[in-house]
Structure formats: structure tokens, C-alpha cells
Design a protein around this motif. Structure first.
Motif, PDB file in Angstrom:
ATOM      1  N   GLY A 117      46.556 -63.118  41.666  1.00 10.37           N
ATOM      2  CA  GLY A 117      45.280 -63.415  41.032  1.00 10.37           C
ATOM      3  C   GLY A 117      45.447 -64.369  39.875  1.00 10.37           C
ATOM      4  O   GLY A 117      46.538 -64.897  39.622  1.00 10.37           O
ATOM      5  N   ASP A 118      44.379 -64.583  39.148  1.00 13.92           N
ATOM      6  CA  ASP A 118      44.433 -65.445  37.970  1.00 13.92           C
ATOM      7  C   ASP A 118      44.987 -64.704  36.749  1.00 13.92           C
ATOM      8  O   ASP A 118      45.467 -65.334  35.803  1.00 13.92           O
ATOM      9  N   PHE A 119      44.913 -63.355  36.785  1.00 15.63           N
ATOM     10  CA  PHE A 119      45.339 -62.563  35.637  1.00 15.63           C
ATOM     11  C   PHE A 119      46.575 -61.712  35.927  1.00 15.63           C
ATOM     12  O   PHE A 119      47.347 -61.427  35.008  1.00 15.63           O
ATOM     13  N   TYR A 120      46.735 -61.290  37.178  1.00 12.31           N
ATOM     14  CA  TYR A 120      47.838 -60.395  37.522  1.00 12.31           C
ATOM     15  C   TYR A 120      48.507 -60.849  38.820  1.00 12.31           C
ATOM     16  O   TYR A 120      47.828 -61.321  39.742  1.00 12.31           O
ATOM     17  N   ARG A 121      49.818 -60.644  38.862  1.00 16.45           N
ATOM     18  CA  ARG A 121      50.596 -61.002  40.059  1.00 16.45           C
ATOM     19  C   ARG A 121      51.607 -59.908  40.344  1.00 16.45           C
ATOM     20  O   ARG A 121      52.275 -59.410  39.435  1.00 16.45           O
ATOM     21  N   PRO A 180      43.720 -62.232  23.475  1.00 18.31           N
ATOM     22  CA  PRO A 180      42.700 -63.263  23.701  1.00 18.31           C
ATOM     23  C   PRO A 180      41.344 -62.630  24.016  1.00 18.31           C
ATOM     24  O   PRO A 180      41.272 -61.611  24.706  1.00 18.31           O
ATOM     25  N   TRP A 181      40.280 -63.238  23.516  1.00 24.19           N
ATOM     26  CA  TRP A 181      38.923 -62.779  23.788  1.00 24.19           C
ATOM     27  C   TRP A 181      38.322 -63.693  24.845  1.00 24.19           C
ATOM     28  O   TRP A 181      38.038 -64.862  24.600  1.00 24.19           O
ATOM     29  N   LEU A 182      38.130 -63.159  26.048  1.00 27.65           N
ATOM     30  CA  LEU A 182      37.605 -63.947  27.161  1.00 27.65           C
ATOM     31  C   LEU A 182      36.080 -63.985  27.128  1.00 27.65           C
ATOM     32  O   LEU A 182      35.435 -63.111  26.557  1.00 27.65           O
ATOM     33  N   ASP A 183      35.510 -64.997  27.779  1.00 27.44           N
ATOM     34  CA  ASP A 183      34.066 -65.033  27.965  1.00 27.44           C
ATOM     35  C   ASP A 183      33.619 -63.809  28.761  1.00 27.44           C
ATOM     36  O   ASP A 183      34.407 -63.179  29.471  1.00 27.44           O
ATOM     37  N   HIS A 184      32.320 -63.493  28.666  1.00 27.36           N
ATOM     38  CA  HIS A 184      31.777 -62.274  29.257  1.00 27.36           C
ATOM     39  C   HIS A 184      32.183 -62.083  30.717  1.00 27.36           C
ATOM     40  O   HIS A 184      32.797 -61.078  31.091  1.00 27.36           O
ATOM     41  N   ASP A 185      31.822 -63.047  31.570  1.00 28.77           N
ATOM     42  CA  ASP A 185      32.088 -62.860  32.994  1.00 28.77           C
ATOM     43  C   ASP A 185      33.575 -62.902  33.311  1.00 28.77           C
ATOM     44  O   ASP A 185      34.034 -62.291  34.285  1.00 28.77           O
ATOM     45  N   GLU A 186      34.352 -63.606  32.486  1.00 34.55           N
ATOM     46  CA  GLU A 186      35.805 -63.617  32.692  1.00 34.55           C
ATOM     47  C   GLU A 186      36.397 -62.235  32.419  1.00 34.55           C
ATOM     48  O   GLU A 186      37.369 -61.840  33.074  1.00 34.55           O
ATOM     49  N   ARG A 187      35.839 -61.510  31.464  1.00 31.77           N
ATOM     50  CA  ARG A 187      36.331 -60.157  31.201  1.00 31.77           C
ATOM     51  C   ARG A 187      36.127 -59.268  32.419  1.00 31.77           C
ATOM     52  O   ARG A 187      36.995 -58.460  32.768  1.00 31.77           O
ATOM     53  N   TYR A 188      34.984 -59.431  33.076  1.00 37.95           N
ATOM     54  CA  TYR A 188      34.740 -58.627  34.273  1.00 37.95           C
ATOM     55  C   TYR A 188      35.582 -59.114  35.448  1.00 37.95           C
ATOM     56  O   TYR A 188      36.002 -58.315  36.293  1.00 37.95           O
ATOM     57  N   ARG A 189      35.853 -60.404  35.512  1.00 37.46           N
ATOM     58  CA  ARG A 189      36.731 -60.900  36.574  1.00 37.46           C
ATOM     59  C   ARG A 189      38.136 -60.331  36.404  1.00 37.46           C
ATOM     60  O   ARG A 189      38.796 -59.953  37.381  1.00 37.46           O
TER      61      ARG A 189
END
Length: 368
Positions: free
Chosen positions: A169-173, A138-147
Motif C-alpha cells: 500500500g501507500d502506508f504499509y508494506r 505527521p498530520w495527514l489531510d482528512h481523507d488521507e487519514r481514513y485511507r
């Protein structure tokens, strides 16, 4: 997390781009006496170590394009270079998304043990949407990539320093995860990241040990550095700063400038413009439109990371003086690219680096 908010006094450090990706470091049809293979890179790493370089940065690419048709994987290639050297520290570039932090934490911890603490990581948040699409990520929005990258780094820190690590987190647990053995490096292998956007700078201020920025003028670099360090100080931290530079060191200024002119004159317009379209899309996607490459010209883009802008182009004396001036504005490391790597790294170590150390010593005496 670092507990200091002040800059440690130390000699400026030097790194070089590992050419584990074909095509060299300029998008130009000029001759580049370099090679992406392991034999060339082994000799280069040994030459760089002998020349006085502290770090080598391997590159991460998944797909061909912009003159880079072949790419060796960054972590395994970094390990090969580490085993061919004894002092050089190698930064393995990692892209959150394709990699999971648990895999990276274990992988780098093992390499850290095998090489007596000489592995580090460069977390790359991603700029090439086509690459993500090609591998089904998936290609995330700019700031989401940094989050996501910030969560990735927080997870690495936790795994490397804590038993029964939990993170939601929202991406890792993670749930009571314990990694053994933990790295030899204390408190953990160094964590580098890049970027110029607001999101990138804020992430560095919160979680990274080192921040890489594209090449730029001293005034613009100082504004970036002051901004990052002010944010870092609010968290009781200091972030070390690395700047990209394409080095053209020659016996005369005229020779150096002629090489630069030839590089640009022989630039591959189709490849440069395609690269520019991809990276400017990434750079201008930040809310404030200040990401890497957001303001890069065609000439800037001939060198992937705006390396000409840093202006380390001239005689050894001129380049040494400019490096010490960079140190004075808060730069801790210069990440160097070269046209002909082995011979130019050797020349840099023989002609430029001793002058840098002399100038540093002179300025230290004056300051005392």
C-alpha cells in the motif's frame, strides 16, 4: 471479510466508555463520581459485566487537554480489565500512525489467547492535530487519514487470517509475513471504527465489522445507517452499527432533565470551546464538511461525542423505549457514557436493561 449483506436478528448490545482518561465524560465542573485509575475501573468493569453489558471501550489519548490531564494507555489498560472479568469484551482503541499494524496484530493476538477471545479493536483515524504534532507524527489531510486507516485494517485482516501475507500500500508494506499463533477469535478479533464523514462511512462499508457514530436524532442516524448499509451491500457485506449516547436514567423525567441542565450550566466554557475548535477543524476538513462534530453546538460539545443528542435521558421506561426504537432503525449497539459510572451502570442494568429485553420480546412476538 463478512459474507452477509443482511442484518442478523439479535438483541441490541450495550457498551460503556472506559474512564481510563481523567475528567469523566462531560466537560463540566459538575461533580462526577468517577476515576481514571485501575482500582475504580476494575470495580466498574465487574459491575458492568454483572449488569449485562457486552463491551467496554477504552479511550486513546496521548496528551493532556480539555479537562483530561491524565491518560492510561489503551491496550495495556484493556488487558488489565479483561483479566478482572470473565465475559466482558474490551475494545482497545488504536491510532494508526503511532502504531504499526504488525505490532497491533501480534499484541492483540496474544491478548486474544490470554483472554479466550475477548479482545477487540477500535481503529481511531485521528481528530486532534495538536496531539500528532506533540509526539512528532505527521498530520495527514482528512481523507488521507481514513485511507491510512483502511490500509491498517486490511493489513490486520490479512495478518490475522493469512500465511505469507503480502501487501503493498501507500502506508504499509508486508512481504510473505506469517503471524503465529493467530487469534483464537474467528475469523479474527472484531474491528470497530468511528466517524461520520463520507470517507469514514465508505471505509466502514468496505472493511470494518462495526461502525460507531456520534449521538444524533433517530432520523439523522437512520440516514447514516441506510447509506452505510447500501454501500456495504454492494460489497456483499453487513456492517454492525453502534451509536454513542450519554445516559441519564432517573426515577422521574424531571430528575433526569435537571441533571442535564446542571451539567450544561456548570460546563467549562474555555475547555468546551477549545475542544470544539479542535474537533470542528477535523469534522469540517472532510470534503463534504460532514465529519464528526461538524454541526455540533456548544451544548452538544459538553459531552465529547454528541451523546446528549441521542436523548437517552429520562425514566427507565422512556429510555428503554428509545433504545428499542434505535434498534428498529438499524442500531446494533448503544455505547453509553454516564456521570457517575459505577452506580449508574448498576442502575441501568437493574432498571433499564430488563425493560429493553421485555420490549424486544414483545416486538419479536408481534413480528412473528
Amino acid at each position: 471479510m463478512s459474507q452477509t449483506s443482511t442484518r442478523p436478528e439479535a438483541d441490541i448490545k450495550f457498551a460503556y466508555w472506559v474512564p481510563n482518561v481523567s475528567g469523566g465524560l462531560v466537560v463540566s465542573k459538575i461533580e462526577q463520581r468517577t476515576h481514571w485509575g485501575i482500582e475504580y475501573n476494575t470495580r466498574l468493569a465487574q459491575t458492568a459485566e454483572q449488569a449485562g453489558f457486552d463491551y467496554a471501550l477504552s479511550q486513546i489519548r496521548f496528551t493532556a487537554g480539555y479537562g483530561a490531564e491524565y491518560q492510561h494507555e489503551s491496550v495495556s489498560f484493556s488487558q488489565a480489565l479483561l483479566h478482572a472479568t470473565s465475559k466482558l469484551k474490551v475494545l482497545a482503541a488504536i491510532l494508526p500512525g503511532p502504531w504499526h499494524p504488525a505490532v497491533v496484530a501480534k499484541q492483540l493476538s496474544t491478548i486474544d489467547h490470554l483472554t479466550n477471545g475477548r479482545i477487540a479493536i477500535n481503529v481511531v483515524s485521528g481528530w486532534f492535530r495538536g496531539e500528532f504534532h506533540a509526539i512528532g507524527e505527521p498530520w495527514l489531510d482528512h481523507d488521507e487519514r481514513y485511507r491510512r486507516s483502511e490500509e491498517f485494517i486490511r493489513a490486520l485482516r490479512g495478518i490475522w487470517t493469512t500465511d505469507k501475507f503480502s501487501f503493498h500500500g501507500d502506508f504499509y508494506r508486508f512481504h510473505d509475513y506469517t503471524l503465529q499463533p493467530k487469534p483464537l477469535s474467528q475469523p479474527h478479533p472484531e474491528i470497530f471504527q468511528g466517524g461520520s464523514s463520507r470517507a469514514a462511512r465508505d471505509m466502514a462499508a468496505r472493511v470494518s465489522d462495526w461502525y460507531f457514530t456520534n449521538g444524533n436524532t433517530p432520523d439523522k442516524l437512520k440516514a447514516q445507517i441506510d447509506d452505510i448499509q447500501a454501500k456495504a451491500a454492494q460489497n456483499g457485506r453487513y456492517v454492525k452499527i453502534g451509536v454513542n449516547a450519554f445516559v441519564i436514567a432517573r426515577d422521574t423525567e424531571e430528575e433526569a432533565k435537571a441533571v442535564l441542565a446542571e451539567i450544561i450550566a456548570k460546563a467549562d466554557p474555555e475547555a468546551v470551546n477549545a475542544f470544539g475548535d479542535a474537533v470542528k477543524q477535523a469534522g469540517q476538513a472532510s470534503p463534504e464538511r460532514e465529519g464528526n462534530w461538524a454541526t455540533s453546538t456548544f451544548e452538544d460539545l459538553v459531552q465529547y461525542n454528541d451523546g446528549f443528542r441521542t436523548n437517552l435521558i429520562g425514566t427507565p421506561q422512556q429510555i428503554a423505549e428509545r433504545i428499542v426504537a434505535l434498534k428498529a432503525i438499524g442500531v446494533d449497539l448503544v455505547l453509553c457514557g454516564f456521570l457517575h459510572f459505577i452506580e449508574e451502570v448498576e442502575y441501568f442494568g437493574r432498571k433499564v436493561l430488563p425493560l429493553v429485553r421485555e420490549l424486544e420480546a414483545q416486538r419479536a412476538l408481534v413480528a412473528a
